[in-house]
Design a protein around this motif. Structure first.
Motif, short mmCIF file in Angstrom:
data_model
loop_
_atom_site.label_atom_id
_atom_site.label_comp_id
_atom_site.label_asym_id
_atom_site.label_seq_id
_atom_site.Cartn_x
_atom_site.Cartn_y
_atom_site.Cartn_z
N GLY A 122 -64.49 -52.87 -2.04
CA GLY A 122 -64.53 -54.02 -0.55
C GLY A 122 -66.10 -54.51 -0.79
O GLY A 122 -66.42 -54.54 -2.04
N LEU A 123 -66.07 -55.18 0.78
CA LEU A 123 -68.11 -55.50 0.05
C LEU A 123 -68.83 -54.67 -0.36
O LEU A 123 -68.79 -53.57 0.98
CB LEU A 123 -67.77 -56.27 1.13
N THR A 124 -70.08 -54.59 -0.37
CA THR A 124 -70.98 -53.74 -1.27
C THR A 124 -71.76 -53.82 0.54
O THR A 124 -72.02 -54.13 1.07
CB THR A 124 -71.92 -54.51 -1.83
N TYR A 125 -71.76 -51.74 0.95
CA TYR A 125 -72.36 -51.31 2.02
C TYR A 125 -73.74 -50.76 1.79
O TYR A 125 -74.22 -50.33 3.20
CB TYR A 125 -71.45 -50.97 2.85
N TYR A 126 -74.12 -50.46 1.03
CA TYR A 126 -75.08 -49.13 0.70
C TYR A 126 -75.42 -50.03 -1.04
O TYR A 126 -74.12 -49.87 -2.23
CB TYR A 126 -74.86 -47.99 0.69
N TYR A 127 -76.80 -50.40 -1.41
CA TYR A 127 -77.38 -50.24 -3.02
C TYR A 127 -78.16 -49.05 -3.32
O TYR A 127 -79.46 -48.11 -2.47
CB TYR A 127 -77.83 -51.24 -3.40
N ALA A 128 -77.74 -47.54 -4.17
CA ALA A 128 -78.03 -46.75 -4.57
C ALA A 128 -78.93 -46.75 -5.62
O ALA A 128 -78.62 -48.02 -6.23
CB ALA A 128 -77.25 -45.78 -4.25
N GLY A 129 -79.47 -45.76 -5.84
CA GLY A 129 -79.52 -45.54 -8.09
C GLY A 129 -79.63 -44.28 -7.88
O GLY A 129 -80.15 -43.01 -7.39
N ALA A 130 -79.75 -43.77 -8.98
CA ALA A 130 -79.76 -42.53 -9.40
C ALA A 130 -80.72 -42.20 -9.87
O ALA A 130 -81.56 -43.06 -10.45
CB ALA A 130 -78.85 -42.20 -10.58
N ARG A 131 -81.48 -40.86 -8.91
CA ARG A 131 -82.54 -40.46 -9.01
C ARG A 131 -82.83 -38.65 -9.79
O ARG A 131 -81.45 -38.07 -10.13
CB ARG A 131 -84.12 -40.66 -8.11
N MET A 132 -84.00 -38.17 -9.66
CA MET A 132 -83.77 -37.33 -10.18
C MET A 132 -84.17 -35.50 -9.07
O MET A 132 -85.15 -35.91 -8.52
CB MET A 132 -84.59 -36.71 -11.20
N LEU A 133 -83.88 -34.79 -9.38
CA LEU A 133 -83.66 -34.00 -8.21
C LEU A 133 -84.63 -32.50 -9.07
O LEU A 133 -83.88 -31.79 -9.40
CB LEU A 133 -82.73 -33.32 -7.12
N VAL A 134 -85.59 -31.92 -8.61
CA VAL A 134 -86.16 -30.53 -9.88
C VAL A 134 -86.82 -29.86 -7.86
O VAL A 134 -87.06 -30.34 -7.04
CB VAL A 134 -87.35 -31.48 -10.11
N ARG A 135 -87.34 -28.53 -8.79
CA ARG A 135 -88.12 -27.89 -7.59
C ARG A 135 -89.17 -28.04 -7.48
O ARG A 135 -89.82 -29.09 -8.70
CB ARG A 135 -87.84 -26.58 -8.71
#
Length: 294
Positions: A122-135
């Motif tokens: 369907g239509l886009t409902y959010y624009y995300a982006g890969a990021r990094m989770l660290v301690r």
């Protein structure tokens, strides 16, 4: 040809033209005959799609799809439309759409060219982006700085695709967002690469033991999944989404889940829509800013 048969054929042609355009769509036919719409959702993709109090499906994508269902019910002139929810994992979501176990997936699926070979969106409902989770005490900010570190990824995710492009990493497969975040917090992985919105939520849940770092590694348009072989249903979904965007309903739903305290969480993510999503809300259409690695 006898005039009787001419009139009979003409009447048949007119009747065929008068049939609803969705009559040949098996997905819509199933929804009409059963009076039920089966929706797939994720258990741990807050704030888009997760299990709330009592295990009830909640989230931004879930509520948007509830609004879609109401408009689909109206378009199909159904006296009632029962919503049935099925939890799906990242690994199985496309199969559940393809085999008809669900007709709509409302979670955090990224619209990519490769995936459009298997399913429709369907239509886009959010624009995300890969990021990094660290301690929390880790000073590294970029994936390129991780060397031969252990990086958690969810199998079949775009986070995995991003991480595979960085040589030297040891990828650790996890089953869920929650598992990936806990792997970092507990020292079983050095980082976790996934959609930034899910990572931000996990960082809040884990109360300062982990943090989200670095710039976005990708641009990821998130959208509902539908069957590739249900074009009429997809058109119905897209039109309903356009209406939700144009009348301001989608923006109000966004505010509830991104700019106010999350139900069952007790904190707000305080994330206003970015430029891409603002433009989508103002001028909705079927164009997609395709997934790309930055």
């Amino acid at each position: 040809m006898h005039s009787f048969f001419k009139h009979w054929l003409a009447a048949g042609a007119i009747a065929a033209l008068a049939l609803p355009t969705w009559a040949a769509d098996a997905t819509l036919a199933k929804i009409q005959s059963s009076g039920q719409l089966t929706i797939g959702y994720r258990l741990d993709a807050a704030p888009l799609s997760y299990a709330g109090e009592g295990g009830k499906p909640v989230g931004y994508a879930v509520e948007l799809c509830q609004q879609l269902a109401a408009r689909i019910q109206s378009q199909l002139k159904l006296p009632a439309l029962q919503l049935h929810y099925v939890p799906v994992t990242i690994a199985e979501r496309f199969d559940r759409i393809a085999d008809g176990k669900i007709q709509l997936e409302c979670a955090d699926s990224t619209n990519t060219k490769a995936r459009r070979e298997r399913v429709a969106f369907g239509l886009t409902y959010y624009y995300a982006g890969a990021r990094m989770l660290v301690r929390a005490n880790d000073t590294r900010q970029q994936l390129a700085q991780m060397g031969q570190a252990r990086v958690a990824v969810i199998n079949g995710s775009t986070g995995q695709q991003v991480s595979e492009r960085q040589p030297g990493l040891t990828l650790v497969t996890v089953a869920s967002t929650e598992e990936g975040a806990k792997a970092v917090a507990q020292g079983r992985a050095d980082a976790f690469v996934s959609d930034d919105i899910s990572l931000i939520d996990q960082a809040r849940l884990l109360k300062g033991t982990v943090k989200v770092v670095g710039a976005r590694l990708s641009v990821e348009p998130l959208a509902p999944l539908v069957s590739k072989y249900a074009p009429d249903f997809q058109n119905l979904v897209n039109q309903a989404m356009k209406d939700l965007y144009r009348d301001g309903t989608a923006r109000q739903i966004y505010k509830k889940w991104f700019e106010q305290p999350l139900p069952g969480r007790g904190y707000s993510l305080d994330l206003p829509p970015d430029m891409l999503l603002n433009d989508t809300f103002r001028r909705p259409d079927g164009f997609v800013t395709d997934w790309t690695v930055l």
